[in-house]
Design an enzyme around this catalytic site. Structure first.
Site: not given
Ligand code: NAP
Length: 284
Positions: A17-18, A63, A67, A88, A104, A154-155, A217, A238
């Site tokens: 984490s940054l 995180t 969450k 968060n 977020d 994806r699903t 990011y 991000g």
């Molecule tokens: P999450 O709740 O685990 O959701 C991830 C989603 O991505 C789910 O819908 C999952 O599909 C889908 N997914 C996972 N692997 C996949 C693949 N290989 N191909 C296609 N779809 C896939 O995670 P999240 O909290 O939403 O975070 C998602 C991303 O946002 C992460 O990279 C996180 O680091 C980023 N993020 C960034 C910030 C920022 O400050 N920049 C803040 C928050 C999050 P299923 O529904 O089928 O499991």
């Protein structure tokens, strides 16, 4: 200024984490003699960890993968966090409870404005993914005048469930549905591209005028963002979202504004990156 005894990031894993670099820079800039500690906590230890922390004046971030589950363990939570379904940011309140919010949503809005130069209106937003970050994206879009969203999962089930929660302006579609070509802004809210150069969808599916926003990011821009820019799209990863969600969290913790420039400087210094502002109004 509100005094805190501890400031922590709770996740699993957290080593990459940054946030500690960024928040420690904000603490230094504010003259607060605390360190932001990253705690690697397995899901089965989340409840006992929060219980122990709640005995003092604590604050911090939550995180992946906590969450959603942390939302069930904290009270009061903001109406926005309840609508998104994730928290968060948390802090001890005056009643000795752990209160929580979701910064977020505002972080994503800032990232989008950095990318396209204005708050979007009368636009179509395609969201790739259907998890917590995708829900934060939809919560932001719900406040943008005349905007609609497509949720590409994806699903099929998870995309349908998310779009039902934000009904009226969003529909669920398959990941590479041809309707992606009608979007004005395409957002990656999946972890694809976080650890390697894989891309969530081909840039060739996106309309030439569309902006590309990647929530992922790291030390380098993602391959998807680089490919988008090479193809003439406005694009950002991000980092701006990370900084803004972090500065808004700081305000919840201490009741004063964070020095966002100091946070940016710490991130850019640690990663060797330069700040990329590609914002220009959306032209169709
Ligand atoms: P999450 O709740 O685990 O959701 C991830 C989603 O991505 C789910 O819908 C999952 O599909 C889908 N997914 C996972 N692997 C996949 C693949 N290989 N191909 C296609 N779809 C896939 O995670 P999240 O909290 O939403 O975070 C998602 C991303 O946002 C992460 O990279 C996180 O680091 C980023 N993020 C960034 C910030 C920022 O400050 N920049 C803040 C928050 C999050 P299923 O529904 O089928 O499991």
């Amino acid at each position: 200024m509100i005094e805190r005894e501890r400031l922590v990031l709770i996740g699993h894993p957290v080593a990459h984490s940054l946030s500690p670099i960024m928040q420690n820079a904000a603490l230094d800039a504010a003259g607060i003699a605390l360190r932001y500690e990253a705690l690697d906590i397995e899901p089965k230890r989340l409840a006992e960890t929060l219980e122990k922390l709640s005995s003092g004046s604590v604050a911090g971030n939550i995180t992946i993968p906590h969450k959603r589950s942390a939302l069930e363990m904290m009270r009061p939570i903001s109406a926005l966090a309840a609508a998104v379904g994730t928290v968060n940011t948390f802090w001890s309140d005056d009643n000795g409870h752990l209160a929580a919010d979701n910064t977020d949503v505002a972080g994503f809005e800032f990232l989008t404005i950095e990318t396209v130069g204005e708050t979007p209106s009368n636009c179509r937003i395609a969201v790739l993914g259907a998890g917590g970050a995708a829900a934060a994206v939809l919560a932001a879009v719900s406040g943008w005048e005349g905007c609609t969203a497509t949720v590409h999962g994806r699903t099929a089930e998870s995309a349908a469930a998310l779009s039902r929660r934000f009904s009226g302006f969003s529909i669920a579609l398959a990941m590479s549905d041809a309707q992606l070509g009608e979007a004005d802004i395409v957002v990656n809210a999946t972890p694809v591209g976080l650890r390697d150069d894989s891309q969530p969808i081909s840039i060739a599916l996106i309309a030439p005028h569309a902006a590309v926003v990647d929530l992922a990011y790291g030390s380098f821009e993602t391959a998807w963002v680089r490919a988008a820019r090479e193809n003439g799209h406005r694009a950002s990863d991000g980092i701006p979202m990370l900084v803004r969600q972090g500065s808004l969290a700081f305000r919840r913790w201490f009741g004063v504004d964070a020095d966002e420039e100091a946070m940016w400087a710490a991130i850019l210094n640690a990663t060797g990156r330069t700040r990329h502002r590609s914002g220009s109004p959306l032209a169709r």
